[in-house]
Design an enzyme around this catalytic site. Structure first.
Site: not given
Ligand code: AR6
Length: 172
Positions: A12-13, A34, A36, A124, A126-128
């Site tokens: 967990d970052i 995510g 964020d 990018s 995850g959600v992106y």
């Molecule tokens: N520690 C490390 N990695 C994580 C954590 C954590 N605590 N939580 C999630 N991840 P995402 P995106 C990973 O969706 O694709 C948000 O709503 C996750 O498993 O967080 O850039 C923003 O506000 C994945 O591998 O980011 C934007 O609207 C990675 O982090 C949008 O999502 C990125 O997933 C950005 O989407």
């Protein structure tokens, strides 16, 4: 000037004891899901307040994709958060140069702030909607091409084993 060394870890970052944690934000800078959401929850209200100020003073129309901006880190162990906006595949942003820009600019603003250690999530992936293997290749290649005055450690902190494996593969 030197190229930072790279570490890859599962975790967990928000718990990382580094100088800067990079946030995969959206252009509003006001939080989301995510990583964020996790960063804002861990950092607390001071981070959101600072993001609102940065947004109002420097980016009234939002932080553009591929750009990065630095703030404090509230209650997290890190000193700073570097917010960057990854390309959203679901919105047709498929150019890897945008993703490369996220890693390069984040590293640059952290370096300019005197940070020695920086933790990145899989921006990018995850959600992106980007494939984590492509994110890993762009991330590793961009850091390996970087030259920093202060940053000597980049740690990729992955949230699941599949992502960790993708980054290990990209590092070779
Ligand atoms: N520690 C490390 N990695 C994580 C954590 C954590 N605590 N939580 C999630 N991840 P995402 P995106 C990973 O969706 O694709 C948000 O709503 C996750 O498993 O967080 O850039 C923003 O506000 C994945 O591998 O980011 C934007 O609207 C990675 O982090 C949008 O999502 C990125 O997933 C950005 O989407």
């Amino acid at each position: 000037m030197a190229t930072p060394r790279i570490e890859i870890t599962l975790g967990d970052i928000t718990t990382e004891d580094v100088d800067a944690v990079v946030n995969a934000a959206n252009s509003s800078l006001l939080g989301g899901g995510g990583v964020d959401g996790a960063i804002h929850a861990a950092a607390g209200p001071d981070l959101l307040a600072e993001c609102r100020r940065v947004r109002a003073s420097d980016y009234p129309d939002g932080l553009p994709t591929g750009r990065a901006v630095i703030t404090g880190a509230g209650r997290m162990p890190a000193r700073h958060v570097v917010h960057t906006v990854g390309p959203n595949r679901h919105a047709g942003q498929t150019d890897p140069a945008l993703l490369e820009s996220c890693f390069r600019e984040s590293l640059q603003v952290a370096d300019e702030a005197g940070c020695r250690s920086v933790a990145f999530p899989a921006i990018s992936a995850g959600v992106y909607g980007w494939d984590v293997h492509e994110v890993a290749r762009v991330a590793v290649r961009t850091v390996q091409a970087a030259s920093c005055e202060n940053v000597d450690l980049v740690r990729f902190v992955l949230f699941d084993k599949r992502s960790e494996d993708a980054f290990q593969l990209a590092l070779g």
